[in-house]
Motif scaffolding. Sequence first.
Motif, PDB file in Angstrom:
ATOM      1  N   UNK A  11       0.838  -1.200   0.000  1.00  0.00           N
ATOM      2  CA  UNK A  11       0.000   0.000   0.000  1.00  0.00           C
ATOM      3  C   UNK A  11       0.865   1.238   0.000  1.00  0.00           C
ATOM      4  N   UNK A  12       0.450   2.241  -0.728  1.00  0.00           N
ATOM      5  CA  UNK A  12       1.052   3.568  -0.657  1.00  0.00           C
ATOM      6  C   UNK A  12      -0.109   4.543  -0.552  1.00  0.00           C
ATOM      7  N   UNK A  13      -0.476   4.885   0.669  1.00  0.00           N
ATOM      8  CA  UNK A  13      -1.661   5.700   0.874  1.00  0.00           C
ATOM      9  C   UNK A  13      -2.889   4.971   0.389  1.00  0.00           C
ATOM     10  N   UNK A  18      -0.089  -4.462  -6.749  1.00  0.00           N
ATOM     11  CA  UNK A  18       0.044  -5.906  -6.930  1.00  0.00           C
ATOM     12  C   UNK A  18       1.246  -6.146  -7.827  1.00  0.00           C
ATOM     13  N   UNK A  19       2.185  -6.970  -7.357  1.00  0.00           N
ATOM     14  CA  UNK A  19       3.361  -7.324  -8.153  1.00  0.00           C
ATOM     15  C   UNK A  19       3.355  -8.815  -8.430  1.00  0.00           C
ATOM     16  N   UNK A  20       3.363  -9.178  -9.699  1.00  0.00           N
ATOM     17  CA  UNK A  20       3.473 -10.582 -10.098  1.00  0.00           C
ATOM     18  C   UNK A  20       4.945 -10.950  -9.967  1.00  0.00           C
ATOM     19  N   UNK A  50      -8.219   1.564   0.110  1.00  0.00           N
ATOM     20  CA  UNK A  50      -7.603   1.498  -1.215  1.00  0.00           C
ATOM     21  C   UNK A  50      -8.595   2.014  -2.244  1.00  0.00           C
ATOM     22  N   UNK A  51      -8.197   3.005  -3.018  1.00  0.00           N
ATOM     23  CA  UNK A  51      -9.081   3.600  -4.019  1.00  0.00           C
ATOM     24  C   UNK A  51      -8.694   3.228  -5.443  1.00  0.00           C
ATOM     25  N   UNK A  52      -7.422   2.895  -5.669  1.00  0.00           N
ATOM     26  CA  UNK A  52      -6.892   2.575  -6.995  1.00  0.00           C
ATOM     27  C   UNK A  52      -5.916   1.412  -6.841  1.00  0.00           C
TER      28      UNK A  52
END
Length: 262
Positions: A11-13, A18-20, A50-52
């Motif tokens: 999370x960043x704010x 998501x990292x594959x 989480x908004x985006x």
Amino acid sequence: MTDERPILTSRDGAVGLITINRPTTLNALDVPTLLELERALGELESDDGVHVIVVTGAGERAFVAGGDIADLDSRQGLAHYLDFAEVVHRVFRRFETCDKPTIAAVNGWALGGGTELVLSLDIRIAADTAKFGLPEINLGLFPGAGGTQRILRQIPPCRARELVFTGDQFTAAEAVAWGLVNRAVPKADLMAEAMATAQKIAAKSPLILKLTKRTLRHGAEMPLGASLAYEQAMIGLVLDSQDAHEGCRAFLEKRKAAFTGQ
């Protein structure tokens, strides 16, 4: 990244990432990875903070280089239909229908299932060195994770058919020119650009983003007359929200809106 988990989340704010994370296989998608990808999406989708959601690949070479070819070769039709194909279609559709805006940060090869995943995401930002393609025809297959249907709806049909029939790769610059990717940036700037775009969107009302994305998605699947009536109903619904009136008042009062998602 060398973490053992095939999918990483952070999370960043108000932005979820998501990292594959299968760099040794160029982030190829198999059933366990797809199921973890689905779990990660569900986790971020259900988090009201989480908004985006941004999606990228681990390592320097690939976003997603496709499926596991040896695994595909081991399958027969019905088993494939009920196993891998069922899962990959469900997961990509989950991204497409997610109420939160999604952004692809395409850091390298996006071939086969990689391009098909990109086609399922809302906004696409690519490294200028990224390569795309639907090469399945070269293996005696065709794009079977939504590729044949989504690409026809996103670029001119004659161009889509050429890409599917030839299996040719194409560059990030070509993808931008065809409207398949929003923009290409230097690879060193990719994540900063993707996160800046995500943060800009995340500052909007999460409720209005949700209703807007639904209006865009459902309307695109309707005849124009029906879609306009649907839009009319949805904007009326929006005006029942506190955030719509907060936004209008903030504009009139020359201040920044304080959206609450209500």
